[in-house]
Each structure stands twice: as structure tokens, then as C-alpha cells.
Design a protein around this motif. Structure first.
Motif, PDB file in Angstrom:
ATOM      1  N   ASN A   1     -53.095 -46.329  23.619  1.00  0.00           N
ATOM      2  CA  ASN A   1     -53.291 -46.016  22.433  1.00  0.00           C
ATOM      3  C   ASN A   1     -54.552 -45.164  22.074  1.00  0.00           C
ATOM      4  OD1 ASN A   1     -50.956 -47.011  21.493  1.00  0.00           O
ATOM      5  ND2 ASN A   1     -51.683 -48.990  21.519  1.00  0.00           N
ATOM      6  N   GLU A   2     -55.565 -45.142  23.089  1.00  0.00           N
ATOM      7  CA  GLU A   2     -56.794 -44.436  22.691  1.00  0.00           C
ATOM      8  C   GLU A   2     -56.853 -43.414  23.760  1.00  0.00           C
ATOM      9  OE1 GLU A   2     -60.003 -47.505  24.745  1.00  0.00           O
ATOM     10  OE2 GLU A   2     -58.896 -48.434  23.198  1.00  0.00           O
ATOM     11  N   CYS A   3     -57.818 -42.396  23.228  1.00  0.00           N
ATOM     12  CA  CYS A   3     -58.234 -41.484  24.109  1.00  0.00           C
ATOM     13  C   CYS A   3     -59.727 -41.306  24.450  1.00  0.00           C
ATOM     14  CB  CYS A   3     -57.751 -40.024  23.720  1.00  0.00           C
ATOM     15  SG  CYS A   3     -58.111 -38.708  24.488  1.00  0.00           S
ATOM     16  N   PRO A   4     -60.133 -41.392  25.614  1.00  0.00           N
ATOM     17  CA  PRO A   4     -61.419 -41.368  25.912  1.00  0.00           C
ATOM     18  C   PRO A   4     -62.221 -39.854  26.153  1.00  0.00           C
ATOM     19  CG  PRO A   4     -60.292 -41.917  28.072  1.00  0.00           C
ATOM     20  CD  PRO A   4     -59.198 -41.920  26.804  1.00  0.00           C
ATOM     21  N   VAL A   5     -61.053 -38.822  25.971  1.00  0.00           N
ATOM     22  CA  VAL A   5     -61.440 -37.539  26.371  1.00  0.00           C
ATOM     23  C   VAL A   5     -61.635 -36.716  25.508  1.00  0.00           C
ATOM     24  CG1 VAL A   5     -60.951 -37.945  28.780  1.00  0.00           C
ATOM     25  CG2 VAL A   5     -59.382 -36.679  27.491  1.00  0.00           C
ATOM     26  N   HIS A   6     -61.576 -36.775  24.147  1.00  0.00           N
ATOM     27  CA  HIS A   6     -61.650 -35.991  22.998  1.00  0.00           C
ATOM     28  C   HIS A   6     -62.936 -35.334  22.998  1.00  0.00           C
ATOM     29  CE1 HIS A   6     -57.837 -36.375  21.014  1.00  0.00           C
ATOM     30  NE2 HIS A   6     -57.727 -37.560  21.278  1.00  0.00           N
ATOM     31  N   GLU A   7     -63.967 -35.867  23.226  1.00  0.00           N
ATOM     32  CA  GLU A   7     -65.374 -35.193  23.213  1.00  0.00           C
ATOM     33  C   GLU A   7     -65.279 -34.129  24.212  1.00  0.00           C
ATOM     34  OE1 GLU A   7     -68.488 -34.065  21.597  1.00  0.00           O
ATOM     35  OE2 GLU A   7     -67.325 -35.173  20.848  1.00  0.00           O
TER      36      GLU A   7
END
Length: 131
Positions: free
Chosen positions: A92-98
Motif C-alpha cells: 500500500n505504500e511506495c518508497p520510490v516516488h521521490e
């Protein structure tokens, strides 16, 4: 980004993918459209999917067995997939948007979507291998 003119085949595929909440193979798209009396040849389905992928209208998820699953681009979907039983768990989370934003800025690269896949063994398969 300028609006794309889609062929009738591409519009049918996009409508199908938008109504689904999961990825689907090209063969499943072909069968589903035939069942709706919207028969397209399998080669036409593959050509339409390739064109839609190149313009960023569909995303592709490659499974460990080599099968490609297509879905409409609406949000990032990330998974952990068991190599033994094939069970796939959505994250449910994305660690690579930045990182995506940094790559876009530093390389002037238009990113349509990204995928993140982790492969390993689920709890049940780990237990079987430890016995």
C-alpha cells in the motif's frame, strides 16, 4: 502531454482495463472481448496493447513465469510475489516516488509509471522448505 487518438480496438481494450481492478493477460483480454461480442484477433490485441503501452495508457507487470499482466495506469501498484506458490501481496505504500521525481528533473525523462516487485517465499512456503 497531448491527447492521443485511439483506434476502436484500443478504446475497447482501455474500457475493459478501466473496469477491472486487477491486471489481465493479453489472452484474457482477447477472450473477454470475444465474450462481449467485440471480437478482435489476438494479434490485434497485442498490437493495440503495445501501442497503448508506448504512450503510457497501460502499464505492464511481468510475473516470474514470464506472463505479462496489463492494467490501466491509475496508480502505482507494488507487490511481493512468492516464487513457490505464486501468491502476490499488494503493497500500500511506495518508497520510490521521490526518486521518480528526481529522475524526471535530472534527466528530463517523462515517466508514465513505475513498478516495484519483491520476489521471495511467503510464510507457508517457508514453512514447507524448513520441514
Amino acid at each position: 502531454m497531448k491527447a492521443q487518438q485511439h483506434t476502436r480496438s484500443q478504446r475497447r481494450i482501455l474500457n475493459l482495463l478501466k473496469n477491472l481492478n486487477q491486471g489481465i493477460s493479453a489472452q484474457e483480454i482477447y477472450v473477454e472481448l470475444r465474450s462481449q461480442n467485440q471480437g478482435l484477433g489476438l494479434a490485434t490485441v497485442y498490437r493495440a496493447l503495445e501501442a497503448l503501452k508506448r504512450e503510457g495508457a497501460v502499464q505492464v507487470r511481468m510475473l516470474p513465469n514470464g506472463e505479462s499482466l496489463y492494467s490501466s495506469v491509475h496508480e502505482d501498484k507494488h507487490h511481493m510475489t512468492c516464487l513457490e506458490c505464486g501468491k502476490s501481496i499488494s503493497l500500500n505504500e511506495c518508497p520510490v516516488h521521490e526518486l521518480e521525481s528526481q529522475l524526471h528533473r535530472s534527466h528530463q525523462f517523462t515517466i508514465f509509471y513505475h513498478t516495484l516487485e519483491f520476489f521471495g517465499l511467503c510464510n507457508q512456503c517457508q514453512a514447507v522448505h524448513q520441514d
